[in-house]
Design an enzyme around this catalytic site. Sequence first.
Site, PDB file in Angstrom:
ATOM      1  N   HIS A 208       0.805  -1.216   0.000  1.00  0.00           N
ATOM      2  CA  HIS A 208       0.000   0.000   0.000  1.00  0.00           C
ATOM      3  C   HIS A 208       0.841   1.270   0.000  1.00  0.00           C
ATOM      4  CE1 HIS A 208      -3.041  -2.995   0.781  1.00  0.00           C
ATOM      5  NE2 HIS A 208      -3.784  -2.167   0.083  1.00  0.00           N
ATOM      6  N   GLU A 454     -10.485 -11.328  -4.645  1.00  0.00           N
ATOM      7  CA  GLU A 454      -9.041 -11.166  -4.449  1.00  0.00           C
ATOM      8  C   GLU A 454      -8.437 -12.324  -3.661  1.00  0.00           C
ATOM      9  OE1 GLU A 454      -8.229  -7.513  -2.369  1.00  0.00           O
ATOM     10  OE2 GLU A 454      -9.922  -7.740  -1.027  1.00  0.00           O
ATOM     11  N   ASP A 478      -3.991  -8.526  -4.330  1.00  0.00           N
ATOM     12  CA  ASP A 478      -4.063  -9.634  -3.387  1.00  0.00           C
ATOM     13  C   ASP A 478      -4.247 -10.967  -4.103  1.00  0.00           C
ATOM     14  OD1 ASP A 478      -3.683  -8.693  -0.738  1.00  0.00           O
ATOM     15  OD2 ASP A 478      -5.521  -7.531  -0.972  1.00  0.00           O
ATOM     16  N   CYS A 525      -9.939  -3.641 -10.213  1.00  0.00           N
ATOM     17  CA  CYS A 525      -9.403  -2.432  -9.586  1.00  0.00           C
ATOM     18  C   CYS A 525      -8.015  -2.640  -9.007  1.00  0.00           C
ATOM     19  CB  CYS A 525     -10.362  -1.895  -8.536  1.00  0.00           C
ATOM     20  SG  CYS A 525     -10.704  -3.076  -7.232  1.00  0.00           S
TER      21      CYS A 525
HETATM   22  C1  PEP Z   1      -6.274  -5.532  -4.584  1.00  0.00           C
HETATM   23  O1  PEP Z   1      -5.964  -6.345  -3.720  1.00  0.00           O
HETATM   24  O2  PEP Z   1      -6.002  -5.660  -5.802  1.00  0.00           O
HETATM   25  C2  PEP Z   1      -6.997  -4.292  -4.220  1.00  0.00           C
HETATM   26  C3  PEP Z   1      -7.487  -3.493  -5.133  1.00  0.00           C
HETATM   27  O3  PEP Z   1      -7.099  -4.012  -2.893  1.00  0.00           O
HETATM   28  P1  PEP Z   1      -5.900  -3.456  -1.995  1.00  0.00           P
HETATM   29  O4  PEP Z   1      -4.754  -3.131  -2.925  1.00  0.00           O
HETATM   30  O5  PEP Z   1      -6.402  -2.266  -1.271  1.00  0.00           O
HETATM   31  O6  PEP Z   1      -5.600  -4.606  -1.099  1.00  0.00           O
HETATM   32 MG    MG Z   2      -6.806  -6.183  -1.759  1.00  0.00          MG
END
Ligand code: PEP
Ligand code: MG
Length: 598
Positions: A208, A454, A478, A525
């Site tokens: 993140h 995910e 994920d 996403c």
């Molecule tokens: C993902 O896991 O691709 C996602 C969009 O969620 P995050 O990156 O916030 O875990």
């Molecule tokens: Mg995620």
Amino acid sequence: MRIDETPGAEPPAIEKRLTGIGVSPGIAIGPAYLGDRGEITVSENRIAEAAVESERGRFAEAVAMSVKQLRKLRSRATALPGEASDEIGYVLDAHLAMLANSRLVRGVNQRIGRQRINAERAIQLETDEIGKTFAAMADPYLAARGEDIRVVSGRLIRNLLRKPYVPYSGLSGGAIVFAEEVTPADTALMDPRRIGGFATEFGGPEGHTAIMARALGLPAVLGVPDLLDRAQPDSEVIVDGTTGTVILNPSPETREVYRLRRAALQRERRQFGRLRRLPAVTRDGIEITLEANLELPVEVEHAMAHGAAGLGLVRTEFLYMNREDLPSEDEQYEFFASLVRGMEGRPVTLRTLDVGGDKLPEPLAGYAAADAANPALGLRAIRLSLRERRLLDTQLAAMLRAANKGRVRILLPMVSTLDELRRTREAMEQVARRLRRRGVAVPDPLPPLGAMIEVPGAALAADALAGEADFFAIGTNDLIQYTLAIDRTDEQVAHLYDPLHPAVLRLIQFAVEAAVRRRIPISMCGELAGEPRFAALLLGLGLRELSMAPQSIPRVKQRIRSLDMVAATRRARAIMDQADSGRIAALLDDFNATVGTA
Ligand code: PEP
Ligand code: MG
């Protein structure tokens, strides 16, 4: 000093190039700010007799957390070349020894009890006292151990305060932050108008911190071994987040090359601005919806400026970062409503809290174990929300109120079972009833409730989940991590993080087909959606909705406008017949080259 040197003159600094993982594109040139070496101010608080034990408990937790961090550093130090590995290893071993039943640890515990003061202040006083003893020793080796104690104490205090290592929010002048590690919460405090970029020793491309850096448009390079030991504070440095290069003391020629590259990037960004009003439509007329991911409020403007058709993913974690209390329903509502207003009628997909893993904001520290053996597999995301119903209900109430102001969808992170969807839907209905009783307007019908796909199990069970969910959003960050067993935040396995692994592609295909059969919308996403290289494949697999960092929209749009859907579908079919990701990459890159925008 050598005989021919002018006394007092600094030897000319020599240019050094270091390599890490480029996680956020762009070039920053500026003075280095060595983050982890900052001083911290500690105040003295008196504590009651009854609070002595809990204060000692806080201290014990900080010790445990520091040991964990040092062990992690220790294991990574072994990867450094030859002597560097030994040298750093010795230092870290010494630091670990200071956290065992040492004079420092015993002394702090005694001071907490005897002087009835907070742990931070007790550490500081004890360190000063030990420091005096060491300073009195003539042996330079022992004198240096005094400095080590100060470093260890700094780590303990920072862990106690659960604060970013330095007040990044206070930096200015395009400083470039160099740090051991930058957390997502630290990144949220960085102001791109005042900070040039950052580089760290630890961190992987899909964590993140990396996502936040891209969101802010801050050039960043993570996973640069031994960065802090090689850099000088305030010396000029370059961070190239596109290639993953960090240059210390650049020569005038290098500086000029990078200055020109930075200018070219800025020109390219301006050119992309022209794409804003053009639709994301393939050459054979298939319209694709390009939305924006949002992790910080400033991004609403970016999303609109880059022509986003909506917000495909709002990560709500930032609301909980860099604070000690939990955000109230009203505060969350104000934020969600501001997004709905800011997007001027476009849909907004609000995701419930996704903490745990590499994101654990301070006010939630007591809810999920930061030191769980496998935080990525632990009490994360929807699992935490369903256990701590107060967290979930507060978010749902705020979201339902915002849904009354515009088009809102509610998205659940890390769903792995049907039961999680059902229980959340029940919670949403209960919260809606409670709001109505309070006389608060809530939309009827309630907003669509969707599931992130995910977790590999969710992708494989997508057929069943599609019966319960109103929409799907594929989270590739994920999904790849869990499918390939690659920690998305670990630079040491980053080279194995392979979006083109056939297992990952099959799971994506599976989820898309399930959604199409059940006629529910599906988007992607994860970070994959924002890379033009993958656009043909994703469209070929049937995706028609992609959500990404706002800055990625023009690039992806440009690629889509040069694609032919029939050809992309044919190529995706050929790719899905392959078992080897090298072959898959070759087929994809070859296709991209034929559309002339590779
Ligand atoms: C993902 O896991 O691709 C996602 C969009 O969620 P995050 O990156 O916030 O875990
Ligand atoms: Mg995620």
